[in-house]
Structures are given as C-alpha cells and as structure tokens.
Design a protein around this motif. Structure first.
Motif, PDB file in Angstrom:
ATOM      1  N   UNK A 195      41.353  28.415  33.674  1.00 53.83           N
ATOM      2  CA  UNK A 195      40.497  27.662  32.764  1.00 53.83           C
ATOM      3  C   UNK A 195      40.406  28.416  31.448  1.00 53.83           C
ATOM      4  N   UNK A 196      40.690  27.749  30.366  1.00 51.62           N
ATOM      5  CA  UNK A 196      40.697  28.398  29.060  1.00 51.62           C
ATOM      6  C   UNK A 196      39.292  28.469  28.458  1.00 51.62           C
ATOM      7  N   UNK A 197      39.088  29.492  27.656  1.00 49.61           N
ATOM      8  CA  UNK A 197      37.875  29.540  26.850  1.00 49.61           C
ATOM      9  C   UNK A 197      37.903  28.355  25.892  1.00 49.61           C
ATOM     10  N   UNK A 198      36.749  27.728  25.699  1.00 48.50           N
ATOM     11  CA  UNK A 198      36.680  26.559  24.839  1.00 48.50           C
ATOM     12  C   UNK A 198      36.698  25.253  25.591  1.00 48.50           C
ATOM     13  N   UNK A 199      36.831  25.313  26.917  1.00 46.10           N
ATOM     14  CA  UNK A 199      36.820  24.083  27.709  1.00 46.10           C
ATOM     15  C   UNK A 199      35.415  23.834  28.235  1.00 46.10           C
ATOM     16  N   UNK A 200      34.932  22.624  28.053  1.00 48.87           N
ATOM     17  CA  UNK A 200      33.610  22.257  28.544  1.00 48.87           C
ATOM     18  C   UNK A 200      33.693  21.984  30.042  1.00 48.87           C
ATOM     19  N   UNK A 201      32.831  22.641  30.805  1.00 54.59           N
ATOM     20  CA  UNK A 201      32.790  22.461  32.256  1.00 54.59           C
ATOM     21  C   UNK A 201      31.522  21.720  32.644  1.00 54.59           C
ATOM     22  N   UNK A 202      31.636  20.912  33.669  1.00 59.92           N
ATOM     23  CA  UNK A 202      30.446  20.277  34.220  1.00 59.92           C
ATOM     24  C   UNK A 202      29.691  21.279  35.071  1.00 59.92           C
ATOM     25  N   UNK A 203      28.441  20.948  35.379  1.00 62.66           N
ATOM     26  CA  UNK A 203      27.635  21.848  36.206  1.00 62.66           C
ATOM     27  C   UNK A 203      28.275  22.025  37.579  1.00 62.66           C
ATOM     28  N   UNK A 204      28.832  20.957  38.126  1.00 64.45           N
ATOM     29  CA  UNK A 204      29.491  21.055  39.432  1.00 64.45           C
ATOM     30  C   UNK A 204      30.681  22.004  39.358  1.00 64.45           C
ATOM     31  N   UNK A 205      31.458  21.920  38.273  1.00 55.89           N
ATOM     32  CA  UNK A 205      32.602  22.821  38.120  1.00 55.89           C
ATOM     33  C   UNK A 205      32.155  24.270  37.974  1.00 55.89           C
ATOM     34  N   UNK A 206      31.082  24.484  37.216  1.00 56.28           N
ATOM     35  CA  UNK A 206      30.585  25.851  37.037  1.00 56.28           C
ATOM     36  C   UNK A 206      30.104  26.432  38.363  1.00 56.28           C
ATOM     37  N   UNK A 207      29.360  25.642  39.133  1.00 54.72           N
ATOM     38  CA  UNK A 207      28.883  26.138  40.422  1.00 54.72           C
ATOM     39  C   UNK A 207      30.035  26.372  41.395  1.00 54.72           C
ATOM     40  N   UNK A 208      31.046  25.517  41.366  1.00 55.02           N
ATOM     41  CA  UNK A 208      32.207  25.711  42.232  1.00 55.02           C
ATOM     42  C   UNK A 208      32.913  27.020  41.885  1.00 55.02           C
ATOM     43  N   UNK A 209      33.003  27.328  40.597  1.00 55.90           N
ATOM     44  CA  UNK A 209      33.618  28.586  40.172  1.00 55.90           C
ATOM     45  C   UNK A 209      32.810  29.779  40.670  1.00 55.90           C
ATOM     46  N   UNK A 210      31.480  29.697  40.573  1.00 56.31           N
ATOM     47  CA  UNK A 210      30.632  30.790  41.046  1.00 56.31           C
ATOM     48  C   UNK A 210      30.773  31.009  42.545  1.00 56.31           C
ATOM     49  N   UNK A 211      30.818  29.909  43.316  1.00 51.83           N
ATOM     50  CA  UNK A 211      30.926  30.047  44.767  1.00 51.83           C
ATOM     51  C   UNK A 211      32.279  30.659  45.170  1.00 51.83           C
ATOM     52  N   UNK A 212      33.340  30.269  44.467  1.00 54.49           N
ATOM     53  CA  UNK A 212      34.653  30.829  44.812  1.00 54.49           C
ATOM     54  C   UNK A 212      34.727  32.305  44.423  1.00 54.49           C
ATOM     55  N   UNK A 213      34.070  32.679  43.336  1.00 55.42           N
ATOM     56  CA  UNK A 213      34.035  34.096  42.957  1.00 55.42           C
ATOM     57  C   UNK A 213      33.361  34.932  44.034  1.00 55.42           C
ATOM     58  N   UNK A 214      32.282  34.408  44.617  1.00 60.33           N
ATOM     59  CA  UNK A 214      31.562  35.155  45.647  1.00 60.33           C
ATOM     60  C   UNK A 214      32.407  35.367  46.895  1.00 60.33           C
ATOM     61  N   UNK A 215      33.374  34.479  47.129  1.00 60.77           N
ATOM     62  CA  UNK A 215      34.187  34.567  48.346  1.00 60.77           C
ATOM     63  C   UNK A 215      35.547  35.199  48.110  1.00 60.77           C
ATOM     64  N   UNK A 216      35.859  35.612  46.881  1.00 63.34           N
ATOM     65  CA  UNK A 216      37.188  36.114  46.549  1.00 63.34           C
ATOM     66  C   UNK A 216      37.138  37.610  46.268  1.00 63.34           C
ATOM     67  N   UNK A 217      38.018  38.408  46.889  1.00 65.10           N
ATOM     68  CA  UNK A 217      38.037  39.845  46.599  1.00 65.10           C
ATOM     69  C   UNK A 217      38.498  40.104  45.171  1.00 65.10           C
ATOM     70  N   UNK A 218      37.992  41.174  44.573  1.00 67.46           N
ATOM     71  CA  UNK A 218      38.358  41.629  43.229  1.00 67.46           C
ATOM     72  C   UNK A 218      37.954  40.643  42.138  1.00 67.46           C
ATOM     73  N   UNK A 219      37.116  39.672  42.432  1.00 65.52           N
ATOM     74  CA  UNK A 219      36.748  38.698  41.405  1.00 65.52           C
ATOM     75  C   UNK A 219      35.800  39.283  40.370  1.00 65.52           C
ATOM     76  N   UNK A 220      35.367  40.508  40.558  1.00 66.56           N
ATOM     77  CA  UNK A 220      34.494  41.138  39.573  1.00 66.56           C
ATOM     78  C   UNK A 220      35.220  41.603  38.336  1.00 66.56           C
ATOM     79  N   UNK A 221      36.571  41.634  38.367  1.00 68.86           N
ATOM     80  CA  UNK A 221      37.334  42.019  37.193  1.00 68.86           C
ATOM     81  C   UNK A 221      38.540  41.103  37.061  1.00 68.86           C
ATOM     82  N   UNK A 222      38.966  40.861  35.822  1.00 71.34           N
ATOM     83  CA  UNK A 222      40.107  39.986  35.587  1.00 71.34           C
ATOM     84  C   UNK A 222      41.398  40.753  35.837  1.00 71.34           C
ATOM     85  N   UNK A 223      42.531  40.102  35.606  1.00 67.28           N
ATOM     86  CA  UNK A 223      43.829  40.718  35.881  1.00 67.28           C
ATOM     87  C   UNK A 223      44.118  41.902  34.969  1.00 67.28           C
TER      88      UNK A 223
END
Length: 602
Positions: A553-581
C-alpha cells in the motif's frame, strides 16, 4: 653471525609485546587473574587511561610468598593442574601476563591467603627492588605504574589518555558481563565510572552496562543443539546503533572478538535492519572444551571452533527464532525524547482568560456532528473564538470514537480512529496512541507472505491481459534474461523483446495491481550488484523485498476504517512486522501518561 640465546629480560620484553599491547591489555590480564582466584568483589582504579597507573584489588584466594615469587616467572601458572591444554576451564592459562607486565613497568604485587600473613614484591622493569611483609585483607592487590616508561619505542605508539581509557572501560565491561555474579567497581582519575555493580542476572547486567532501555527493547535467547548452548539477549531490529561496538560475544565465559560470530549476527539480522546500522546483542556460547581451541592468540581474544558451520547455524537460528517470537514489537524511544517533539501552542497576542476582543459575529462555528443517542439533548454546535481555528482544516480523516478501546490482550495495536496525511494510521489502544506507517507496515506484510509462499514452492503468478513492454539498456536486459527462469519461480514471467526491452507477461499474484515497469527496473539494478555465481534463492530476501515494496500500500492512498483495522490485525499476527524491509520502525506508540504530560495533567 652466530645464534645466541636471548637474555631473560629481553625475552620478557618480547613476550610483553604480544601480551601487553596497551594499558587495556594489561588490565584485562589482571582482572582475569582476579576472576580465576575466585573473587566476589573486584575494584579497579586507573590514572591517565591506565598509562600512569593501573590498580586491581580483589578478595580472592590470595597467594603465599613462595607462589608470588613463582608467579613472576614466565610460564608459571596454577591453572593447568595437568598437561591437557585442551581442557582449559579458566580465563588464563599461559602464565605470561605478570612477568610480561613486570618487564615493562613498575609492578607491585601484594597478596594474603586467609589465615596467613600478607606479603609484597616490587619489580621495576624486570628487576626485583622490594620483597617483604605487607598489611592487607585477604586477597590480592596489583599496582602497575609507568607502563612502557622505559620503552620509548612502545610508549610513543600509545594513544591519548582518553582513548586508552575508552579501551580499558570496554575491557572491564566485557568481563563484567561475562561474570554477573561478581561486584565490579571502576574509578578513573578519582572519579567513579562504574558504581558497585551488584550480582544480578545476565540481562540485567548487560542492560546496566550498555543501555537501560535494552531490557524492554530486547528478546531473550535460549537454544541448545548437539551439546552447544546459546544464551543472552538480542536487541530488537529497531533498537540499533551506528557502530558495532555494542556487540558482545562470549565463549565459555571468555570475551572474544571472532569474525565468524560477528558474521553470524549480521546474517541473522539481514533484511531487518538498515545496512549502515548494527544490532545490540550479548551472546553467551557454551561449548564443550574439546570443541573449541582458546590457545590461538596470546591475548586469548580469538578462538577456533572444530565445527564453525554448526556454531554459525546455531547463532543464526537462535537469533531468528527469538526475533520471530518478538512479533510486531518495536523499540520505543524514551518518553522524554518523544515529548520533546511536541511544542505547546504559542500564546496568541491579545488573548486573555475572558477571550479575545473581537466581534462576536467573526467567531466561526463547527458543523454539528452525529451524537450518541444518550447525548442528543445537548447543544450540538461548538464555538471557539481563538484565531488558530481560522486555519484550513488539517489533511486528515477521523472516525467517531464512540466504540470503547479494545483490550490490549486482544488487540495490542488498538483500533483505527483515523488517517493522517493519507500515510499514517492513528489507532487507539487501551493504554495509549498508536501511529502506523501504512506503506512500511504493508511492505513487511507482503514480504512475509512471499517468504511463506516460497517455503511451499513456487509463487503464484498473475498473467497480464496485455503484456507490458519495459525499455532498458542492453546489459540490464541481458542480466534479466539470464535470470528469467529463477524470476519465473518468484512469479515474474519475462521475455526478451528486442535488444533493449523486456516483455512482462505475468507478475506475482501477491503483489496485486502494481507497477510492472518500475518493478523490472529495480530488479535489474539489484541484479547488477549481485555476484554472478549467486542464485536468486541465495539473494531471496533482497529480491523479495524489492518486489514487496512495489506490491505494498502506497503512502497517499486513502484507506477505509475496515482496511486500516485489517492491516493492524495482520501486523499483530505477523513476525517482524515491527520494522519494514529496510529496518525502519513501522509503528510508534505514545503512552497515555505521556499524552497527559503534554497537557499538564501529570
């Protein structure tokens, strides 16, 4: 010229050149002797970085007068009761340190065994100048003065007192980490540098000697394989330093500087940290005595393993497993650093507690917003007469915050409340405010999906309805054509389309709708930096990271609340999601108590 046997004083000076390179080398040898003597308290005093004076006092077992005389002779030691040098269990064993130091400085050795009398021997640059009784508590006191004072060829190569002091401090830190059960005290030029470090566990001692924030920004390591045991602490990938001087390695309790171990650390943190940054780690490796050779360097700072590949694999696996378990954690800056970024709103000229002296009709009013059912009887309009509210609205979206914040155990990153600058997600947790960089976070999520898919074989490809032509220079096309088969396994199908163009027929399905041309150009640049002998599988993280960057997802893209929450939930379940590549943090958190400080509530 005939061969002759060198005199004893010259032999000692030659040995001193190997063992005593600088004051830190002499200090290290003396502290190691104190540790081997069973000391529980070690006090160190330095003057002028150790060039003028080094004093080490311990409460160990002490020595008798006869042992003291023998200790000042070369290759005399109590640490090898047998002749098997492969079974060394002490810090020292060569029996060279004391006579080597005594040959290039004035050495005062005082010692007393429990139940016996104290004794003192003074040696001045190899010559015995004093021998007699001394009053001291049980233990040993060693005083070194005027190091290399009579060896100007060596003295002139010493650095400044400040530089030599830094080397001494580093040596003491490493030895103090190796033995957290011993109380250490260090003074330099009469100033207390290290307070009495009380016995504590390894993580606590490491944090006390490096950075107090390390304890809450690190993970514990505990792994065993084929008789090798790895322990210690490893800083999170976002808790890093600009130099590698915060990497501490210990083998069987001995501080070492080994290229194999440093390379293993670099490999374990690969693609999780910026290339110019270095991890903060303290690794303690316990190896059977017959599997490691400590008699490699006179200063005993290097070791040689019987099976170096197994040792490297253990370190990489242990670090990766611990970092995987850290999940979405990132290093948090100290609250005062975060608070310093906020500024109080400047006072408005003419503003008093009674308000501004302006016409009432000039005051703007906010539009009425939906209210909860229980609050509909209240006035909906809000008026503010401060001129700051005449500015255009900020570039951000917010959702009504009627829903209570989630339980931290269920959603550590909270629930999305809005989006700032079409780039940052603002979420509310039960204990603070979370801000997420949507591009950096999604980039890491895409990379981890690609890694998981590649572990099962080939990445799925999405065929393009109309193949895209990408124009490149001829060498870049040659590199891509040579790797076309390997790129196809990663879901990217390319064909040569003339001398200076490539045809993109399919892209990795995980990337969705992206920019095939930009992806191909970046991959061509990546391939230009690789060794031709390396396969893409060996450079998988770099290639997958490049692909993930284009599919996120690029910076500058408008996300819906559902999309934002889905991103947060996947981050919580993904290893190393605390830092980017690239190793940068994907989210930061401002605790509720720090928010209250900003408004003077604390």
């Amino acid at each position: 010229m005939s061969i002759r046997r060198l005199p004893e004083h010259l032999v000692n000076r030659i040995a001193a050149g190997e063992v005593v390179e600088r004051p830190a080398s002499a200090l290290k040898e003396l502290v190691e002797n104190a540790i081997d003597a069973g000391a529980t308290r070690i006090a160190i005093r330095l003057a002028n970085g150790g060039i003028g004076r080094i004093e080490v006092v311990d409460d160990g077992c002490g020595m008798s007068p006869a042992d003291m005389a023998l200790a000042l002779e070369r290759h005399a030691t109590s640490k090898l009761p047998g002749d098997d040098i492969d079974q060394v269990a002490t810090m020292g064993f060569r029996g060279e340190a004391l006579p080597s130091i005594a040959s290039v400085a004035r050495l005062t050795l005082e010692s007393r065994v429990r139940g016996g009398d104290g004794w003192s021997r003074v040696t001045d640059n190899g010559a015995l100048v004093g021998d007699g009784p001394a009053a001291l508590p049980p233990g040993t006191r060693v005083l070194v003065e005027g190091l290399f004072e009579r060896v100007p060829a060596r003295r002139k190569f010493l650095r400044s007192g400040r530089s030599e002091y830094a080397a001494c401090l580093d040596a003491v830190r490493r030895l103090a980490m190796a033995r957290p059960d011993i109380v250490f005290t260090l003074e330099h030029d009469g100033r207390r540098v290290l307070a009495a470090l009380q016995p504590e566990d390894r993580p606590g001692r490491v944090a006390a000697l490096t950075d107090r924030n390390l304890r809450e920004n690190s993970v514990a390591i505990d792994m065993e394989r084929d008789g090798l045991v790895l322990g210690g602490v490893a800083g999170l990938p976002t808790f890093h330093r600009g130099v590698a001087d915060h990497q501490y390695l210990f083998v069987n309790g001995r501080p070492v500087k080994d290229r194999l171990l440093i390379g293993a650390i670099r490999g374990a943190y690969a693609e999780m940290m910026p290339r110019d940054r270095h991890a903060v780690v303290a690794l303690f490796l316990d190896v059977p005595a017959d599997q490691v050779d400590v008699n490699v360097h006179p200063a005993k700072t290097e070791v040689r393993f019987r099976d170096p590949a197994m040792v490297r694999g253990l370190i990489v696996s242990g670090l990766r497993r611990a970092l995987d378990a850290a999940g979405h954690r990132v290093a948090h800056r100290a609250p005062e650093d975060a608070l310093a970024l906020f500024r109080a709103e400047p006072a408005v000229p003419g503003y008093t507690d009674e308000g501004l002296n302006i016409a009432p009709q000039a005051a703007p009013s906010w539009h009425e917003s939906p209210m909860p059912a229980g609050l509909t009887g209240m006035v909906g309009g809000v008026h503010d007469r401060r001129p700051a509210f005449f500015a255009p609205p900020p570039q951000a979206r917010a959702e009504p915050a009627w829903a209570p914040p989630p339980e931290s155990s269920a959603h550590p990153l909270g629930v999305a409340r809005g989006q700032v600058a079409k780039t940052y997600i603002v979420a509310e947790a039960d204990d603070g405010l979370v801000i997420v960089d949507q591009h950096a976070a999604h980039e890491r999520l895409v990379l981890e999906r690609m890694r998981a898919a590649l572990a099962g074989g080939r990445l799925a490809a999405q065929a393009l309805l109309i193949p895209e032509v990408v124009e490149l220079d001829e060498p870049a096309c040659d590199r891509l054509e040579g790797r076309a088969g390997e790129l196809a396994e990663l879901g990217l199908e390319l064909e040569r389309f003339g001398p200076r163009a490539m045809l993109v027929r399919a892209t990795p399905a995980l990337l969705g709708r992206g920019d095939p041309a930009g992806l191909v150009r970046d991959l061509a640049d990546e391939l230009a930096a690789y060794d031709e002998a390396l396969s893409l599988r060996e450079r998988l993280d770099a290639v997958a990271g490049t692909m993930a960057c284009h599919g996120s997802v690029r910076a500058g893209r408008v996300l819906s609340v559902a999309e934002m929450n889905a991103l947060l939930r996947e981050m919580e379940a993904t290893p190393h999601s605390g830092q980017c590549n690239h190793g940068r943090p994907t989210w930061v958190k401002l605790d509720l108590k720090d928010v209250e400080k900003l408004f003077g509530r604390r």
